[in-house]
Design a protein around this motif. Structure first.
Motif, PDB file in Angstrom:
ATOM      1  N   ASP A 278       0.934  -1.229   0.115  1.00  0.00           N
ATOM      2  CA  ASP A 278       0.036  -0.060   0.146  1.00  0.00           C
ATOM      3  C   ASP A 278       1.012   1.286  -0.036  1.00  0.00           C
ATOM      4  O   ASP A 278       0.565   2.113  -0.585  1.00  0.00           O
ATOM      5  N   ALA A 279       2.053   1.088   0.746  1.00  0.00           N
ATOM      6  CA  ALA A 279       2.934   2.333   0.671  1.00  0.00           C
ATOM      7  C   ALA A 279       3.580   2.464  -0.708  1.00  0.00           C
ATOM      8  O   ALA A 279       3.505   3.631  -1.093  1.00  0.00           O
ATOM      9  N   VAL A 280       3.943   1.544  -1.511  1.00  0.00           N
ATOM     10  CA  VAL A 280       4.371   1.659  -2.699  1.00  0.00           C
ATOM     11  C   VAL A 280       3.206   2.330  -3.753  1.00  0.00           C
ATOM     12  O   VAL A 280       3.434   3.160  -4.414  1.00  0.00           O
ATOM     13  N   PHE A 281       1.993   1.497  -3.441  1.00  0.00           N
ATOM     14  CA  PHE A 281       0.898   2.221  -4.407  1.00  0.00           C
ATOM     15  C   PHE A 281       0.746   3.664  -4.104  1.00  0.00           C
ATOM     16  O   PHE A 281       0.390   4.394  -5.047  1.00  0.00           O
ATOM     17  N   ALA A 282       0.761   4.049  -2.909  1.00  0.00           N
ATOM     18  CA  ALA A 282       0.396   5.256  -2.551  1.00  0.00           C
ATOM     19  C   ALA A 282       1.639   6.338  -3.094  1.00  0.00           C
ATOM     20  O   ALA A 282       1.306   7.326  -3.619  1.00  0.00           O
ATOM     21  N   LYS A 283       2.982   6.017  -3.012  1.00  0.00           N
ATOM     22  CA  LYS A 283       3.952   6.761  -3.416  1.00  0.00           C
ATOM     23  C   LYS A 283       3.686   7.183  -5.188  1.00  0.00           C
ATOM     24  O   LYS A 283       4.254   8.124  -5.348  1.00  0.00           O
ATOM     25  N   TYR A 284       3.295   6.005  -5.716  1.00  0.00           N
ATOM     26  CA  TYR A 284       3.167   6.245  -7.202  1.00  0.00           C
ATOM     27  C   TYR A 284       1.772   6.537  -7.705  1.00  0.00           C
ATOM     28  O   TYR A 284       1.511   6.442  -8.920  1.00  0.00           O
ATOM     29  N   GLY A 285       0.880   6.978  -6.876  1.00  0.00           N
ATOM     30  CA  GLY A 285      -0.404   7.324  -7.202  1.00  0.00           C
ATOM     31  C   GLY A 285      -1.201   6.036  -7.809  1.00  0.00           C
ATOM     32  O   GLY A 285      -2.215   6.405  -8.613  1.00  0.00           O
ATOM     33  N   PHE A 286      -0.776   4.942  -7.363  1.00  0.00           N
ATOM     34  CA  PHE A 286      -1.789   3.847  -7.916  1.00  0.00           C
ATOM     35  C   PHE A 286      -3.524   3.870  -7.273  1.00  0.00           C
ATOM     36  O   PHE A 286      -3.148   4.485  -6.231  1.00  0.00           O
ATOM     37  N   VAL A 619      -1.588   5.512  11.352  1.00  0.00           N
ATOM     38  CA  VAL A 619      -0.068   5.406  10.840  1.00  0.00           C
ATOM     39  C   VAL A 619      -0.371   5.598   9.239  1.00  0.00           C
ATOM     40  O   VAL A 619      -1.349   5.085   8.718  1.00  0.00           O
ATOM     41  N   VAL A 620       0.899   6.096   8.594  1.00  0.00           N
ATOM     42  CA  VAL A 620       1.083   6.079   7.170  1.00  0.00           C
ATOM     43  C   VAL A 620       2.349   5.555   6.836  1.00  0.00           C
ATOM     44  O   VAL A 620       3.420   5.807   7.572  1.00  0.00           O
ATOM     45  N   TYR A 621       2.379   4.721   5.873  1.00  0.00           N
ATOM     46  CA  TYR A 621       3.847   4.015   5.550  1.00  0.00           C
ATOM     47  C   TYR A 621       3.975   4.626   4.133  1.00  0.00           C
ATOM     48  O   TYR A 621       3.474   4.917   3.293  1.00  0.00           O
ATOM     49  N   ARG A 622       5.473   4.675   3.915  1.00  0.00           N
ATOM     50  CA  ARG A 622       6.101   4.976   2.572  1.00  0.00           C
ATOM     51  C   ARG A 622       7.292   4.342   2.226  1.00  0.00           C
ATOM     52  O   ARG A 622       8.188   4.003   3.314  1.00  0.00           O
TER      53      ARG A 622
END
Length: 705
Positions: A278-286, A619-622
């Motif tokens: 989910d952190a990766v998806f959020a980083k790249y706008g998925f 919490v929020v992860y990246r």
């Protein structure tokens, strides 16, 4: 510029290894599907048991063909696959799809066979998809290299096509990938490619994603993944998708697995099974969707509409109740349904009977369909700068009546000024779907999914790829002297962080009473006193913390009491002494942490801190490292974000200082990923604007082994 997989997806020639005359079996269906879909290239059946198949010469081996082969489709028993691939490589075959099953999914010797296939691909340069794949379908080049019945062509059936933009589908489950395709066709959403990744011995989801990102015929990408194996290729493709603003809708399954993580910190224990994904998806706008129909709805809306400029929605309906329901659906997603200005309302009122309403939702009534009021209301709203998107709610069950005229609707939609989404509260007829498809309309029939899709469009329109992290702020140093044991005490953790360049309060570790006077003189009152042991991660649970100590006498008593409490609760613990430091000024309690994910490596986390961290799990992860700007965006996602922004008249917190600290810790975690497994700062007290942030407690966990 050509892509390495062009010859895979658009082969000029295909060999079918294991081809059969029996169309009821998979090897026979492959040839049938290729021919039905009008594959324009050369097809070479390969099977020593036949002289010909369906009027085509059949070859005993790939070597016998004697012509260049771009793609071999392998459909033979698992034990024979490796030898067949060796023959393909010797014959110069460029690509292969292995339909055969019975490899890594079975374990043991079967897994070793798959490893041998991966080694062959690496050695020869032949690109291999599968094994255990359902193949692929290239709509653009009419390559149906699959046995899926979804690509079957029925004589006399004209496909429903509503969109000029196309979706590309990558799935690690062939069944689900072709299910997406099947449902997309039913909606009239055009498709460019469907590819099933199978066991990914060579070609993986990341490389297929990369192909669709650069492919000019693919406008929206649908991903269905269980786990990513070609991580670097996947991340590079994800970044490119964000850079060129090509939407990626992803469904990640396996979220319910009980991921057993031996975690010393809150950061890792709260991460969950798929936090890193989910952190990766959020980083790249998925765009994340956990429902098949919802994902297709989002894809359909993206394929048929421009991105909105804002979040204001006008709802137009022929039924008052349905219109209110539509307004509720988008409002529940946090979108605005604003009342329209008097001038816009006055214009719309002229288009409907007196018992209609123009406020928003706009009810033109059933009469508005026959009078043209429905179309003219859409025209007015498309031109208005008071709304950013339009939701049309109507009944499309009729097999004979058209609610819009193509010559009036098509130009409005093709101008692509703003999204216009069509929802039918009755089951839409095939007639209605086909008539509206002529104007570029995809008819949707799930209202909740429509609301989500419109929300995701707004979010995606607002997404910006964050800037890269500044990795020069913390020069690399040798920290090995500080990592002699895997789990460090707070004092040792803070010593390491200071050595790495992180600012911390001035504190003193006192090992026995003889050092207490000097420590008190250096630190000053009021002060905090904390027991120190690498074996006691959560000091408050053993009575190992004393705060607001204001006198020397109180300090000496507290020192003795802390040692006694630790020995009482944890007699086996190795006690280093008591850490003495100044009491931090008041501030918002935040947790900042890092952890290593098995797939994506270092992650950084921020959340509401203190002893209730695991209770609220806000919490929020990246993926680490992050820039200070990206850290600020993470903070804005927290439910507790108002606490940092002056909640109920409180002073605003120093968010820039906190953002920079998060960025610095993330850079540290990424730079020392080979040495450090977890870092946790909890709490970090964030003071008022311009007053910085104080790290109160810290934990560093080194990598074992």
């Amino acid at each position: 510029m050509p892509h390495p997989l062009d010859s895979f997806f658009a082969p000029a020639s295909i060999a079918l290894i294991g081809a059969s005359r029996d169309h009821e079996k998979i090897p026979g269906r492959l040839l049938s599907m290729l021919r039905k879909n009008g594959y324009p290239g050369e097809i070479y059946p390969v099977n020593p048991n036949y002289a010909d198949i369906d009027g085509r010469a059949c070859y005993k081996s790939i070597a016998e063909i004697g012509a260049p082969i771009d793609l071999a489709v392998v459909m033979i028993p698992a034990r024979a696959v490796l030898a067949a691939l060796e023959q393909c490589a010797a014959a110069g075959v460029r690509n292969a799809v292995i339909i055969s099953s019975g490899f890594a999914e079975e374990g043991g010797d079967s897994a070793a066979m798959q490893d041998a296939i991966a080694a062959l691909a690496k050695r020869t340069g032949m690109r291999i998809s599968g094994p255990n794949a359902e193949g692929f379908f290239s709509q653009m080049q009419r390559v149906a290299a699959t046995f899926s019945p979804a690509v079957d062509v029925k004589p006399g059936v004209v496909p429903l096509v509503a969109t000029t933009r196309r979706i590309g589908i990558v799935a690690q489950s062939g069944g689900i990938g072709f299910a997406y395709y099947h449902r997309a066709r039913a909606l009239g959403v055009a498709v460019s490619y469907v590819v099933s990744a199978g066991n990914e011995s060579d070609l993986g989801a990341g490389e297929f994603l990369d192909y669709l990102v650069q492919d000019a015929s693919t406008d929206v990408i649908l991903l269905f993944i269980e786990g990513i194996r070609d991580v670097e290729k996947f991340l590079a493709a994800a970044r490119r998708a964000a850079e060129v603003k090509k939407p990626v809708i992803v469904t990640k399954v396996g979220r319910s697995g009980a991921g057993q993580r031996a975690a010393a910190s809150h950061t890792a224990s709260m991460a969950g099974w798929s936090a890193a994904y989910d952190a990766v998806f959020a980083k790249y706008g998925f765009i994340v969707s956990n429902d098949l129909d919802e994902a297709l709805t989002i894809a359909a809306v993206l394929a048929s509409n421009p991105l909105p400029r804002g979040d204001r929605v006008a709802v137009v309906t022929v039924s008052g109740g349905a219109g209110i329901w539509g307004a509720d659906a988008v409002a529940l997603q946090g979108l605005q349904v604003p009342e329209l200005s008097e001038s816009v309302q006055a214009g719309i009122k002229q288009l409907m009977p007196s018992y209609g309403t123009a406020r928003n939702p706009i009810d033109v009534t059933a009469q508005g369909v026959t009078s043209g009021g429905l179309q003219k209301s859409v025209d007015v709203l498309t031109a208005s700068d008071e709304v950013d998107a339009i939701l049309v709610v109507l009944s499309l069950s009729s097999e004979v009546r058209k609610p819009f005229k193509e010559e009036e609707l098509a130009p409005v939609l093709s101008a692509q000024h703003k999204p216009v989404v069509f929802y039918s509260y009755t089951v839409p007829s095939d007639f209605a779907r086909r008539e509206l498809a002529k104007s570029g309309v995809v008819v949707l029939s799930g209202l909740t999914h429509v609301g989500v899709a419109m929300r995701r469009l707004v979010d995606y329109a607002n997404f910006r790829l964050p800037p890269a992290a500044d990795t020069t702020r913390l020069p690399l140093r040798d920290l090995s002297a500080h990592l002699r044991s895997p789990v460090l005490s707070e004092a040792d953790s803070k010593t390491l962080l200071r050595a790495a360049g992180i600012a911390l309060p001035n504190e003193v570790l006192v090992k026995d009473k003889s050092g207490l006077d000097e420590a008190l003189a250096r630190v000053g009152f009021p002060l905090a006193m904390k027991i120190q042991s690498p074996d006691i991660a959560h000091k408050s649970e053993v009575g190992g913390v004393r705060l607001n100590v204001t006198t020397k006498g109180e300090a000496f008593l507290a020192f003795e009491a802390l040692l006694n409490k630790a020995r009482e609760h944890r007699p086996e613990a190795s006690i280093q002494g008591v850490l003495i430091g100044p009491m931090a000024k008041r501030g918002v309690e935040i947790i900042v942490g890092t952890m290593l994910d098995e797939t994506f490596g270092p992650m950084v986390m921020v959340g509401l801190g203190g002893i209730t961290t695991e209770l609220f799990r806000d919490v929020v992860y990246r993926p680490a490292p992050v820039s200070a700007e990206e850290a600020g965006a993470m903070l804005a996602e927290l439910k507790a974000a108002p606490l940092l922004n002056g909640f109920r008249g409180a002073a605003k917190a120093d968010v820039p200082a906190l953002s920079q600290l998060i960025a610095d810790i993330s850079v540290l975690a990424a730079a020392y990923a080979r040495e450090i497994s977890e870092i946790e700062l909890n709490p970090v007290l964030v003071h008022g604007e311009g007053l910085g942030a104080t790290i109160v407690d810290a934990l560093v966990v080194g990598r074992r082994g």
